[in-house]
Design a protein around this motif. Structure first.
Motif, PDB file in Angstrom:
ATOM      1  N   LYS A 135      -3.522   0.281  -3.441  1.00  0.00           N
ATOM      2  CA  LYS A 135      -3.388  -1.055  -2.861  1.00  0.00           C
ATOM      3  C   LYS A 135      -2.943  -2.035  -3.942  1.00  0.00           C
ATOM      4  CE  LYS A 135      -6.024  -4.781  -0.658  1.00  0.00           C
ATOM      5  NZ  LYS A 135      -7.361  -5.209  -0.156  1.00  0.00           N
ATOM      6  N   SER A 146       0.841  -1.195   0.000  1.00  0.00           N
ATOM      7  CA  SER A 146       0.000   0.000   0.000  1.00  0.00           C
ATOM      8  C   SER A 146       0.878   1.248   0.000  1.00  0.00           C
ATOM      9  CB  SER A 146      -0.937   0.014   1.214  1.00  0.00           C
ATOM     10  OG  SER A 146      -0.202   0.070   2.407  1.00  0.00           O
ATOM     11  N   ASP A 196      -5.050   6.733  -2.460  1.00  0.00           N
ATOM     12  CA  ASP A 196      -4.606   5.537  -1.749  1.00  0.00           C
ATOM     13  C   ASP A 196      -4.487   4.395  -2.743  1.00  0.00           C
ATOM     14  OD1 ASP A 196      -4.472   6.532   0.922  1.00  0.00           O
ATOM     15  OD2 ASP A 196      -6.659   6.476   1.034  1.00  0.00           O
TER      16      ASP A 196
END
Length: 285
Positions: free
Chosen positions: A102, A86, A100
């Motif tokens: 991932k 991440s 963000d």
């Protein structure tokens, strides 16, 4: 061929603005940043960077500036695998578009239809939200917060403008379905963008026109502002990006203005300058 699956979610509204990308191999961070930026319709007028485990990975040129901490790392030395499972991708540290990211363990398999077909360096598997509003994060925030209605258009009084880097008829176009088939990226276009940031773009063609780098940057920002705020320039830019890459369209406008001014008589007044530039830009349509 196996591709790494990465989910890129906007911190503004991760449910309405995200991408699931399939990325080939283990790209360096300049290349990865270009891929993510392309997928969110960035104009690439600004730099991008990464953050992972309290470490910032920044453009190499930034490390020459005393404002940056000693533990910041040069993007040229690191790869996707160095970011872990991440990380955060940030485009335009002034506007602060944060995402963000991932990385999934399960890979995506992709095959070309013939031996002569080129494998893409990345492609979008799924996503929502057309893209960022270049140079205008405030307006996108307001739209996502429900402060701007979907059927609204430019509102000069409140400085809310449709994005210059995408062709919208109203703000509600942001939530229109993505054209996934058109969101496949190949080496040439991604490397063109990545190389633009690996070493800051030279202005060799403008050396005789500008006295120093500060003048170059000031001029480039002024043109970008004119494209955003001047209705005629904005209309021209929207027309150009129908058939040209966004970066190419911007450079076409810049080069046309520079060439026109360079060829003008020093005694010409402002009206003559404005008319000459207008005629030159109209010839691009």
């Amino acid at each position: 061929m196996e591709y790494t699956k990465i989910k890129v979610s906007s911190k503004d509204d991760p449910k309405r603005f995200y991408r699931i990308l399939a990325v080939q191999g283990n790209p360096d961070l300049y290349t990865l940043g270009a891929i993510i930026g392309k997928s969110i319709n960035a104009w690439f007028e600004h730099f991008y960077m990464f953050r992972s485990k309290k470490i910032s990975f920044v453009p190499d040129s930034w490390l020459e500036d005393a404002l940056y901490w000693n533990d910041d790392q040069a993007m040229s030395k690191y790869y996707l695998s160095d970011l872990g499972s991440s990380f955060v991708y940030e485009y335009d540290t002034g506007e602060s578009y944060d995402f963000d990211c991932k990385v999934y363990k399960k890979k995506i398999n992709y095959d070309v239809e013939s031996e002569d077909e080129e494998f893409p360096v990345a492609f979008v598997v799924e996503g929502k939200g057309q893209g960022i509003f270049e140079n205008d994060h405030r307006t996108l925030w307001m739209y996502l917060a429900g402060q701007i209605k979907p059927d609204a258009t430019d509102d000069e009084e409140n400085y809310n403008f449709l994005p210059m880097n995408m062709s919208f008829t109203s703000f509600g176009d942001f939530d229109a379905p993505l054209d996934i088939e058109d969101m496949t990226y190949y080496k040439e276009e991604i490397e063109f963008t990545a190389n633009h940031f690996r070493s800051e773009p030279s202005q060799e063609q403008d050396e005789d026109f500008f006295e120093n780098e500060e003048e170059v940057n000031s001029f480039m920002y002024k043109v970008a502002g004119d494209i955003f705020l001047n209705p005629d320039m904005n209309q021209l830019f929207r027309k150009l990006i129908e058939n040209h890459d966004i970066n190419d369209a911007y450079e076409m406008i810049v080069e046309t203005i520079v060439k026109t001014i360079s060829n003008m008589d020093e005694d010409a007044d402002q009206t003559e300058f404005d008319e000459a530039i207008s005629n030159a830009l109209n010839s691009l349509k």
